[in-house]
Each structure stands twice: as structure tokens, then as C-alpha cells.
Design a protein around this motif. Structure first.
Motif, PDB file in Angstrom:
ATOM      1  N   GLU A 133       8.526 -23.676 -13.237  1.00 27.58           N
ATOM      2  CA  GLU A 133       9.263 -23.858 -14.489  1.00 27.58           C
ATOM      3  C   GLU A 133       9.921 -25.232 -14.495  1.00 27.58           C
ATOM      4  N   GLU A 134       9.964 -25.843 -15.666  1.00 27.92           N
ATOM      5  CA  GLU A 134      10.656 -27.127 -15.801  1.00 27.92           C
ATOM      6  C   GLU A 134      12.085 -26.830 -16.202  1.00 27.92           C
TER       7      GLU A 134
ATOM      8  N   GLY B 285      12.009 -33.579 -15.976  1.00 25.77           N
ATOM      9  CA  GLY B 285      11.373 -33.976 -14.728  1.00 25.77           C
ATOM     10  C   GLY B 285      11.803 -33.179 -13.516  1.00 25.77           C
ATOM     11  N   GLU B 286      12.736 -32.237 -13.677  1.00 22.68           N
ATOM     12  CA  GLU B 286      13.113 -31.346 -12.576  1.00 22.68           C
ATOM     13  C   GLU B 286      12.235 -30.102 -12.646  1.00 22.68           C
ATOM     14  N   TRP B 287      11.583 -29.802 -11.552  1.00 25.49           N
ATOM     15  CA  TRP B 287      10.678 -28.660 -11.498  1.00 25.49           C
ATOM     16  C   TRP B 287      11.167 -27.673 -10.457  1.00 25.49           C
ATOM     17  N   TYR B 288      11.000 -26.396 -10.737  1.00 25.28           N
ATOM     18  CA  TYR B 288      11.429 -25.319  -9.856  1.00 25.28           C
ATOM     19  C   TYR B 288      10.293 -24.321  -9.680  1.00 25.28           C
ATOM     20  N   TYR B 289      10.354 -23.563  -8.584  1.00 29.04           N
ATOM     21  CA  TYR B 289       9.426 -22.456  -8.383  1.00 29.04           C
ATOM     22  C   TYR B 289      10.245 -21.177  -8.414  1.00 29.04           C
ATOM     23  N   CYS B 290       9.957 -20.290  -9.356  1.00 29.85           N
ATOM     24  CA  CYS B 290      10.673 -19.023  -9.489  1.00 29.85           C
ATOM     25  C   CYS B 290      10.054 -18.008  -8.542  1.00 29.85           C
ATOM     26  N   LEU B 291      10.871 -17.485  -7.626  1.00 31.47           N
ATOM     27  CA  LEU B 291      10.409 -16.507  -6.641  1.00 31.47           C
ATOM     28  C   LEU B 291      10.193 -15.136  -7.265  1.00 31.47           C
ATOM     29  N   GLU B 292      10.924 -14.826  -8.300  1.00 35.99           N
ATOM     30  CA  GLU B 292      10.796 -13.522  -8.944  1.00 35.99           C
ATOM     31  C   GLU B 292       9.530 -13.441  -9.798  1.00 35.99           C
ATOM     32  N   HIS B 293       9.297 -14.478 -10.605  1.00 32.67           N
ATOM     33  CA  HIS B 293       8.148 -14.471 -11.515  1.00 32.67           C
ATOM     34  C   HIS B 293       6.918 -15.168 -10.941  1.00 32.67           C
TER      35      HIS B 293
ATOM     36  N   VAL C 123      20.771 -26.053 -18.584  1.00 36.60           N
ATOM     37  CA  VAL C 123      19.532 -26.757 -18.902  1.00 36.60           C
ATOM     38  C   VAL C 123      19.283 -27.803 -17.826  1.00 36.60           C
ATOM     39  N   GLY C 124      18.051 -27.865 -17.346  1.00 36.18           N
ATOM     40  CA  GLY C 124      17.702 -28.840 -16.329  1.00 36.18           C
ATOM     41  C   GLY C 124      17.465 -30.216 -16.912  1.00 36.18           C
ATOM     42  N   LYS C 125      17.434 -31.188 -16.056  1.00 35.63           N
ATOM     43  CA  LYS C 125      17.105 -32.542 -16.472  1.00 35.63           C
ATOM     44  C   LYS C 125      15.596 -32.646 -16.647  1.00 35.63           C
TER      45      LYS C 125
ATOM     46  N   ASN D 253      16.963 -17.060  -7.297  1.00 34.46           N
ATOM     47  CA  ASN D 253      15.564 -16.678  -7.463  1.00 34.46           C
ATOM     48  C   ASN D 253      14.615 -17.864  -7.504  1.00 34.46           C
ATOM     49  N   ARG D 254      15.075 -19.053  -7.106  1.00 29.90           N
ATOM     50  CA  ARG D 254      14.184 -20.202  -7.239  1.00 29.90           C
ATOM     51  C   ARG D 254      14.335 -21.206  -6.106  1.00 29.90           C
ATOM     52  N   PHE D 255      13.274 -21.952  -5.877  1.00 29.59           N
ATOM     53  CA  PHE D 255      13.268 -23.108  -4.981  1.00 29.59           C
ATOM     54  C   PHE D 255      13.272 -24.345  -5.864  1.00 29.59           C
ATOM     55  N   GLY D 256      13.937 -25.387  -5.405  1.00 25.32           N
ATOM     56  CA  GLY D 256      13.895 -26.649  -6.130  1.00 25.32           C
ATOM     57  C   GLY D 256      15.266 -27.256  -6.209  1.00 25.32           C
ATOM     58  N   PRO D 257      15.378 -28.382  -6.877  1.00 27.35           N
ATOM     59  CA  PRO D 257      14.390 -28.991  -7.756  1.00 27.35           C
ATOM     60  C   PRO D 257      13.372 -29.829  -6.992  1.00 27.35           C
ATOM     61  N   TYR D 258      12.193 -29.927  -7.569  1.00 23.89           N
ATOM     62  CA  TYR D 258      11.117 -30.773  -7.071  1.00 23.89           C
ATOM     63  C   TYR D 258      10.898 -31.898  -8.061  1.00 23.89           C
ATOM     64  N   THR D 259      10.306 -32.982  -7.588  1.00 20.08           N
ATOM     65  CA  THR D 259      10.108 -34.147  -8.445  1.00 20.08           C
ATOM     66  C   THR D 259       8.871 -34.046  -9.321  1.00 20.08           C
ATOM     67  N   SER D 260       7.988 -33.095  -9.022  1.00 20.19           N
ATOM     68  CA  SER D 260       6.771 -32.958  -9.827  1.00 20.19           C
ATOM     69  C   SER D 260       6.349 -31.499  -9.916  1.00 20.19           C
TER      70      SER D 260
END
Length: 79
Positions: A25-26, A13-21, A9-11, A34-41
Motif C-alpha cells: 500500500e502507498e 513515495g512511502e510504501w508499506y507492506y500490510c501483514l494482515e491483508h 496520510v502517508g507521504k 499490521n505493517r512493515f515500512g516505510p520503503y522507498t519503492s
């Protein structure tokens, strides 16, 4: 006893971009490969592919890392 806990489970406020879908996603919903991140927004995660494209372009055109001469590998003296 395990040295590392698997974080499922993420914290907040952590945001990711799923490359597959191809969606934002938060928290890490999809596997790390399959994802980039975490991002702050959410907005930063929405622009993950733009950021990656811009960084790749910077790296591809960086004169410090761009080898013009790919043929001669014998060294500076030509040996």
C-alpha cells in the motif's frame, strides 16, 4: 494542545507492506502494528517478507549472538 499529531496520510513515495491483508500500500492505510515500512519503492515493499526472512536467518546464525551453552548459567568460574 497535543504533542504528537496522529498521521493518517502517508507521504507520496512511502510504501508499506500490510501483514494482515498481504498487500503493498502507498501510505499507511492499515494500523502500524499490521505493517512493515516505510520503503522507498513499491518493489522493496513487495519483497518485505523476503527481507524479514533473510534478516531473521542472519540474526539466528550470527555467532556473536548465538548461545551454544544454555544449561550452565553459573558464570565463567562455575560457581
Amino acid at each position: 494542545m497535543a504533542l504528537f499529531k496522529k498521521r493518517t496520510v502517508g507521504k507520496p513515495g512511502e510504501w508499506y507492506y500490510c501483514l494482515e491483508h498481504k498487500k503493498v500500500e502507498e501510505g499507511p492505510e492499515c494500523p502500524a502494528q499490521n505493517r512493515f515500512g516505510p520503503y522507498t519503492s513499491r518493489e522493496a515493499a513487495q519483497h518485505a517478507m523476503d527481507t524479514a526472512r533473510d534478516r531473521n536467518l542472519e540474526w539466528d546464525t550470527d555467532p556473536k549472538w548465538h548461545d551454544e551453552d544454555k544449561g550452565d548459567r553459573s558464570g565463567p568460574s562455575g560457581d
